[in-house]
Design an enzyme around this catalytic site. Structure first.
Site, PDB file in Angstrom:
ATOM      1  N   GLY A  49       0.855  -1.181   0.000  1.00  0.00           N
ATOM      2  CA  GLY A  49       0.000   0.000   0.000  1.00  0.00           C
ATOM      3  C   GLY A  49       0.895   1.236   0.000  1.00  0.00           C
ATOM      4  O   GLY A  49       1.974   1.224  -0.591  1.00  0.00           O
ATOM      5  N   CYS A  81       6.342  -5.190   0.849  1.00  0.00           N
ATOM      6  CA  CYS A  81       6.445  -3.837   0.296  1.00  0.00           C
ATOM      7  C   CYS A  81       6.217  -2.791   1.405  1.00  0.00           C
ATOM      8  O   CYS A  81       7.083  -2.598   2.245  1.00  0.00           O
ATOM      9  CB  CYS A  81       5.483  -3.668  -0.874  1.00  0.00           C
ATOM     10  SG  CYS A  81       5.900  -2.283  -1.959  1.00  0.00           S
ATOM     11  N   ARG A 110      12.324   4.046   0.989  1.00  0.00           N
ATOM     12  CA  ARG A 110      11.029   4.021   0.303  1.00  0.00           C
ATOM     13  C   ARG A 110      11.196   4.289  -1.194  1.00  0.00           C
ATOM     14  O   ARG A 110      12.040   5.072  -1.603  1.00  0.00           O
ATOM     15  CB  ARG A 110      10.081   5.074   0.883  1.00  0.00           C
ATOM     16  CG  ARG A 110       9.633   4.819   2.300  1.00  0.00           C
ATOM     17  CD  ARG A 110       8.758   5.943   2.817  1.00  0.00           C
ATOM     18  NE  ARG A 110       7.465   5.990   2.150  1.00  0.00           N
ATOM     19  CZ  ARG A 110       7.039   6.982   1.382  1.00  0.00           C
ATOM     20  NH1 ARG A 110       7.837   8.012   1.140  1.00  0.00           N
ATOM     21  NH2 ARG A 110       5.846   6.950   0.842  1.00  0.00           N
ATOM     22  N   ARG A 140       6.726   0.065  -6.944  1.00  0.00           N
ATOM     23  CA  ARG A 140       7.156   1.195  -6.093  1.00  0.00           C
ATOM     24  C   ARG A 140       7.786   0.661  -4.811  1.00  0.00           C
ATOM     25  O   ARG A 140       7.477   1.110  -3.699  1.00  0.00           O
ATOM     26  CB  ARG A 140       5.982   2.119  -5.776  1.00  0.00           C
ATOM     27  CG  ARG A 140       5.396   2.846  -6.964  1.00  0.00           C
ATOM     28  CD  ARG A 140       4.334   3.837  -6.543  1.00  0.00           C
ATOM     29  NE  ARG A 140       4.902   4.907  -5.719  1.00  0.00           N
ATOM     30  CZ  ARG A 140       4.177   5.774  -5.016  1.00  0.00           C
ATOM     31  NH1 ARG A 140       2.865   5.690  -5.010  1.00  0.00           N
ATOM     32  NH2 ARG A 140       4.761   6.715  -4.310  1.00  0.00           N
ATOM     33  N   HIS A 180       5.878  -8.618  -3.967  1.00  0.00           N
ATOM     34  CA  HIS A 180       4.494  -8.995  -3.692  1.00  0.00           C
ATOM     35  C   HIS A 180       4.234 -10.450  -4.092  1.00  0.00           C
ATOM     36  O   HIS A 180       3.673 -10.709  -5.159  1.00  0.00           O
ATOM     37  CB  HIS A 180       3.544  -8.095  -4.486  1.00  0.00           C
ATOM     38  CG  HIS A 180       3.516  -6.676  -4.054  1.00  0.00           C
ATOM     39  ND1 HIS A 180       2.604  -6.180  -3.143  1.00  0.00           N
ATOM     40  CD2 HIS A 180       4.284  -5.622  -4.419  1.00  0.00           C
ATOM     41  CE1 HIS A 180       2.807  -4.890  -2.958  1.00  0.00           C
ATOM     42  NE2 HIS A 180       3.830  -4.521  -3.720  1.00  0.00           N
ATOM     43  N   GLU A 182       1.990 -12.348  -3.124  1.00  0.00           N
ATOM     44  CA  GLU A 182       0.558 -12.648  -3.138  1.00  0.00           C
ATOM     45  C   GLU A 182      -0.074 -12.498  -4.525  1.00  0.00           C
ATOM     46  O   GLU A 182      -1.168 -13.014  -4.769  1.00  0.00           O
ATOM     47  CB  GLU A 182      -0.187 -11.755  -2.130  1.00  0.00           C
ATOM     48  CG  GLU A 182      -0.364 -10.298  -2.519  1.00  0.00           C
ATOM     49  CD  GLU A 182       0.863  -9.423  -2.276  1.00  0.00           C
ATOM     50  OE1 GLU A 182       0.765  -8.207  -2.511  1.00  0.00           O
ATOM     51  OE2 GLU A 182       1.903  -9.961  -1.861  1.00  0.00           O
TER      52      GLU A 182
END
Length: 207
Positions: A49, A81, A110, A140, A180, A182
């Site tokens: 997110g 992330c 970040r 990102r 990620h 998932e």
């Protein structure tokens, strides 16, 4: 032994995908939005997110202090992330009031790989998951600039401008990835985390 109950912080990100991956890994997966729901789980996934927004939402939902307390007490956690960013002890390129949970003795940067348009995929050899290289999706994403004593590096970028950058780590019962898993259908990271939660629960159960 019954399946461990693993929560997914349901404030932002790929909540449904994490729930499905955890269920496939043999866990009882539930959403977490309230302190009482956090108190009922054996482990917690912090999904991707926007990390500063997620930090604000943790305060709004009165979850920040309870989450810090549970982590300090040894609750297993996995962050992907933005979840990695939140779990870090130090965050670069963020606001002065950014939330960090001190779950991992790492420094993260970040958006280290660039903007949304710089998102990419690559194959990674990930320690502890076994089998073939894992297809990793970076959106990102952060990377780890410093690992403290006791932090195990599980994966680094194999090639390109970011070659050698650390993108997966584990410290005790806390796991984090820049990518990620998932979204790819590869359940090995979630299976590793489910096993970590099982082991923690077994070690905490009186004989």
């Amino acid at each position: 032994m019954t399946s461990p109950t693993i929560g997914v912080l349901a404030l932002q990100g790929d909540v449904r995908e994490h729930l499905e991956a955890l269920t496939a890994a043999g866990a009882s997966a539930v959403t977490v939005r309230r302190p009482e729901e956090l108190a009922a789980v054996d482990g917690l996934v912090l999904p991707g997110g926007e990390s500063t927004t997620m930090g604000k939402l943790l305060r709004i939902f009165d979850l920040l202090d309870p989450l810090r307390e549970r982590l300090a007490a040894g609750m297993p956690a996995y962050g992907s992330c933005a979840g990695m960013i939140l779990l870090a002890s130090n965050i670069l390129d963020t606001t002065p009031d950014a939330v960090h949970l001190n779950g991992l003795d790492i420094t993260v940067r970040r958006n280290a790989f660039g903007r949304q348009v710089d998102s990419f995929e690559t194959d990674l050899d990930v320690v502890r998951v076994g089998g073939e290289p894992m297809r990793a999706v970076f959106i990102r994403a952060p990377w780890v600039e410093r690992v403290g004593d006791g932090v195990e590096v599980l994966a680094t970028v194999p090639e390109g401008p970011a070659a050698g950058r650390v993108v997966a780590v584990r410290q005790g019962d806390v796991l984090a990835t820049s990518f990620h898993p998932e979204v790819t259908g590869d359940r090995r990271v979630h299976a590793l985390f489910a096993d970590m939660v099982r082991e923690r629960r077994t070690s905490s159960t009186p004989a």
